[in-house]
Design an enzyme around this catalytic site. Structure first.
Site, PDB file in Angstrom:
ATOM      1  N   ASP A   1       7.106  -9.817  10.699  1.00  0.00           N
ATOM      2  CA  ASP A   1       6.008  -9.102  10.038  1.00  0.00           C
ATOM      3  C   ASP A   1       4.842 -10.012   9.627  1.00  0.00           C
ATOM      4  OD1 ASP A   1       8.651  -8.027   9.828  1.00  0.00           O
ATOM      5  OD2 ASP A   1       7.930  -6.492   8.451  1.00  0.00           O
TER       6      ASP A   1
ATOM      7  N   GLU B   1       2.952  -4.331  10.768  1.00  0.00           N
ATOM      8  CA  GLU B   1       2.721  -3.236   9.814  1.00  0.00           C
ATOM      9  C   GLU B   1       2.195  -3.700   8.456  1.00  0.00           C
ATOM     10  OE1 GLU B   1       5.735  -1.030   8.044  1.00  0.00           O
ATOM     11  OE2 GLU B   1       6.579  -2.785   7.086  1.00  0.00           O
TER      12      GLU B   1
ATOM     13  N   ASN C   1       7.771   1.175   8.140  1.00  0.00           N
ATOM     14  CA  ASN C   1       7.581   2.167   7.080  1.00  0.00           C
ATOM     15  C   ASN C   1       6.139   2.238   6.590  1.00  0.00           C
ATOM     16  OD1 ASN C   1       8.450  -0.497   6.123  1.00  0.00           O
ATOM     17  ND2 ASN C   1       8.176   0.321   4.071  1.00  0.00           N
ATOM     18  N   HIS C   2       5.322   1.210   6.897  1.00  0.00           N
ATOM     19  CA  HIS C   2       3.907   1.249   6.502  1.00  0.00           C
ATOM     20  C   HIS C   2       2.988   1.578   7.684  1.00  0.00           C
ATOM     21  CE1 HIS C   2       4.946  -0.031   2.552  1.00  0.00           C
ATOM     22  NE2 HIS C   2       5.325  -1.239   2.900  1.00  0.00           N
TER      23      HIS C   2
ATOM     24  N   HIS D   1      11.606  -9.566   5.764  1.00  0.00           N
ATOM     25  CA  HIS D   1      10.735 -10.738   5.683  1.00  0.00           C
ATOM     26  C   HIS D   1      11.455 -12.062   5.438  1.00  0.00           C
ATOM     27  CE1 HIS D   1       6.709  -8.447   4.770  1.00  0.00           C
ATOM     28  NE2 HIS D   1       7.514  -7.733   5.541  1.00  0.00           N
TER      29      HIS D   1
HETATM   30 FE   FE2 Z   1       8.439  -2.665   6.324  1.00  0.00          FE
END
Ligand code: FE2
Length: 257
Positions: free
Chosen positions: A10, A41, A68-69, A177
């Protein structure tokens, strides 16, 4: 023939984007990378804009996955239908814009990239990611299949690894992360790691300014996420894939600072 596939964790905020732009192409050259997937994201902290998605692609990504984002910046929703290389989780409802699985051409080799989201402590309303993967695998064929499983629970990611072992070339987790030290080739030949880690500030809490995070845990107001300046890291994994079998022979974690 062996192909080296890079998956990047990410990308968080402007510092993460700038670091990606600086280090991705040199790593691709050094490691002879044939195809790269980047999770984007968090490029604007929560979500990403069209400009940020294009910056990730221009930095060297062949496919950009989300999570999710995905819709954190609502302006991305029209672009999701236009950009074949930008994938949101495939097990979101069909009412969501965009798509979650795409086949790319790698010099005659078909590379299928699938983005799925987990339901444990994350996307409870999403379709079952396990049966969604079955449906997607039944649609057409590809020499390589790569899966970004954006999920919170390590158990859900590990279970997915066993479920898809031998049916996909590589499966990695994103979202938490923090890189896990469990990269390996599963018994039936799928390359696996529970989480790739992230691309962004080293001195941070998952990419966020540390004291902003501490304040949240003390019970204060969280406020808008800020990313600290300072040295960054780009974390991910390189999967060595054999085109004859469509499976993985080796997995190597990378952490470029
Ligand atoms: Fe996420």
């Amino acid at each position: 023939m062996l192909y080296h596939i890079l998956a990047v964790g990410d990308v968080v905020g402007e510092p993460g984007l700038r670091h990606l732009e600086r280090v991705l192409r040199p790593l691709q050259k050094l490691k002879n990378i044939a195809f790269t997937v980047v999770n984007g994201e968090n490029a604007s902290g929560v979500g990403l804009t069209r400009d940020q998605a294009e910056r990730i692609r221009d930095a060297g990504a062949d496919a950009v996955t989300l999570g999710n984002h995905s819709f954190g910046k609502m302006q991305i929703k029209d672009f999701l239908d236009d950009a074949s290389w930008l994938l949101r989780p495939a097990n979101y409802t069909g009412r969501a814009p965009g798509h979650g699985c795409e086949i790319f051409d790698l010099g005659g080799i078909r590379v299928r990239v699938m983005n799925l989201i987990g339901r444990c402590d994350l996307a409870w309303g999403a379709d079952n990611p396990f049966t969604a993967a079955d449906r997607l695998l039944a649609q057409g064929t590809a020499e390589f299949t790569l899966v970004d499983f954006h999920a919170e629970a390590t158990s859900e990611k590990l279970a997915m690894g066993y479920y898809l072992d031998g049916r996909v070339s590589a499966l990695w987790g994103t979202h938490t992360h923090v890189p896990t030290a469990d990269e390996r080739v599963y018994p039936k030949g799928t390359g696996y790691i529970t989480d790739l880690g992230m691309t962004g500030p080293i001195e941070s809490v998952l990419g966020i300014e540390p004291w902003q995070s501490v304040e949240t845990f003390l019970g204060g107001l969280p406020g808008r996420y800020k990313q600290p300046e300072g040295p960054c890291k780009m974390q991910g994994a390189i999967f060595t894939l054999d085109s004859a079998a469509g499976l993985c022979t080796a997995v190597e974690r990378v952490d470029i600072r």
